[in-house]
Design a protein around this motif. Structure first.
Motif, short mmCIF file in Angstrom:
data_model
loop_
_atom_site.label_atom_id
_atom_site.label_comp_id
_atom_site.label_asym_id
_atom_site.label_seq_id
_atom_site.Cartn_x
_atom_site.Cartn_y
_atom_site.Cartn_z
N LYS A 82 -18.97 -37.75 69.24
CA LYS A 82 -18.03 -36.73 68.74
C LYS A 82 -16.62 -37.31 68.81
O LYS A 82 -15.82 -36.97 69.68
N ASP A 83 -16.33 -38.19 67.86
CA ASP A 83 -15.09 -38.97 67.90
C ASP A 83 -14.08 -38.60 66.83
O ASP A 83 -12.95 -39.12 66.82
N GLY A 84 -14.49 -37.73 65.89
CA GLY A 84 -13.57 -37.34 64.82
C GLY A 84 -13.30 -38.42 63.78
O GLY A 84 -12.42 -38.26 62.92
N ASN A 85 -14.09 -39.50 63.81
CA ASN A 85 -13.86 -40.62 62.88
C ASN A 85 -14.58 -40.46 61.54
O ASN A 85 -14.29 -41.19 60.59
N PHE A 91 -16.00 -39.27 57.89
CA PHE A 91 -15.30 -38.80 56.69
C PHE A 91 -16.25 -38.74 55.50
O PHE A 91 -17.35 -39.29 55.53
N LYS A 136 -11.43 -41.68 51.52
CA LYS A 136 -11.38 -40.70 52.60
C LYS A 136 -10.91 -39.36 52.03
O LYS A 136 -9.80 -38.90 52.28
N GLU A 178 -11.46 -35.97 55.96
CA GLU A 178 -11.58 -36.66 57.24
C GLU A 178 -11.75 -35.66 58.38
O GLU A 178 -11.74 -34.45 58.18
N GLY A 179 -11.93 -36.19 59.59
CA GLY A 179 -11.96 -35.36 60.78
C GLY A 179 -13.34 -34.89 61.21
O GLY A 179 -13.45 -34.03 62.09
N LEU A 180 -14.39 -35.45 60.61
CA LEU A 180 -15.74 -35.10 61.04
C LEU A 180 -16.17 -36.03 62.17
O LEU A 180 -15.54 -37.06 62.42
N ASP A 181 -17.27 -35.69 62.84
CA ASP A 181 -17.74 -36.51 63.95
C ASP A 181 -18.80 -37.52 63.51
O ASP A 181 -18.58 -38.72 63.59
N ASN A 182 -19.93 -37.04 63.05
CA ASN A 182 -21.06 -37.89 62.71
C ASN A 182 -21.74 -37.35 61.45
O ASN A 182 -22.91 -36.95 61.51
N ASP A 188 -23.28 -32.19 60.97
CA ASP A 188 -22.36 -32.94 61.83
C ASP A 188 -22.71 -32.70 63.30
O ASP A 188 -22.02 -31.97 64.01
#
Length: 278
Positions: free
Chosen positions: A59-62, A64, A78, A81-85, A100
């Motif tokens: 759950k890193d927010g990386n 997209f 992009k 953006e702002g999703l985790d997985n 996600d």
């Protein structure tokens, strides 16, 4: 006799239509970050691609979402953006739903804004999403072995049954939800009303994505070995693309019928397009 001839012709047309081969049409620029799933938006003639961009289940927010054109050109790397997985996706009208981890993110495709998030604290790994013509959204929990459903703005468990085993790819038909089980290498058709299920086929490792061939069959991916199969209306399998020798993964695929174009996210840096040979 006339009726029999018509049935034979229909079967032959379905079979012959996918005895043809695919050829590689394009490969995108190597700008993607673990592209996992592709989904076509016919209303905009654009393909959405989910990018994990990090370690699995982090759950890193990386994460997209990208948009590419049907010729492989990147429209927006992009876009959101702002999703985790981000994994599988589903589309209904102007709403894009993205799996996600333990939430489903709803994105407005007009504004490119996240407008809703459905969180399930007990969910372990939301993997794929499928939508139907009623606007119901089905989500597989691969590690939790459940199928969830979003209806009327709420998310609930739709199916919790012992036959679910590594539940992954989903596809909605008029009457059924089609499911790929990774653990037992088997696909099932689950009736939406009764929830009774029937086996469609079995014997493919690492089942991931399933899409309609626009006729009576399906394309499915065996992800980690880099294979794409065609499944006919009888459940018979035919290997049509094998990227194993190139060490290319075939993740959650998409098929654009009017373009005769198969889209393959590779879980590495590219997305590949294959054209059905005429």
């Amino acid at each position: 006799m006339k009726k029999i001839k018509i049935i034979i012709l229909l079967v032959l047309s379905s079979t012959i239509g996918f005895c043809q081969s695919f050829s590689r049409a394009w490969v995108t620029d190597s700008l993607f970050c673990k592209p996992e799933s592709a989904l076509y938006d016919n209303s905009r003639q654009i393909i959405y691609v989910s990018n994990i961009n990090g370690k699995y289940l982090a759950k890193d927010g990386n994460g997209f979402i990208s948009r590419i054109k049907t010729n492989g050109e990147i429209d927006s790397l992009k876009w959101v953006e702002g999703l985790d997985n981000p994994q599988g996706m589903g589309l209904y009208k102007n709403k894009l739903y993205v799996a996600d981890i333990n939430r489903v993110v709803q994105i407005n495709t007009v504004t490119a804004k996240i407008e809703n998030v459905f969180v399930v604290d007990s969910a372990k790994f939301f993997n794929d999403i499928a939508s139907d013509s009623n606007g119901d959204i089905y989500i597989s929990d691969c590690f939790g072995n459940k199928i969830y459903k979003i209806s009327d703005g709420k998310i609930k468990v739709w199916l919790d049954d012992n036959f679910l085993s590594g539940s992954n790819g989903l596809l909605c038909t008029n009457d059924d939800v089609l499911l790929l089980n990774m653990n037992d290498k088997t696909a099932y058709a689950i009736n939406k009303l009764t929830k009774k299920y029937n086996k469609i086929f079995s014997g493919i490792d690492n089942l991931d994505g399933i899409v309609s061939d626009s006729s009576s069959g399906f394309f499915v991916s065996g992800a980690w070995q880099g294979q794409i199969f065609h499944i006919d209306s009888y459940g018979d399998k035919k290997l049509i693309i094998d990227l194993g020798k190139e060490k290319i993964i075939t993740a959650d695929i998409e098929y654009i019928a009017n373009e005769k174009l198969l889209i393959i996210p590779t879980l590495y840096k590219t997305v590949i397009g294959y054209k059905l040979t005429k």
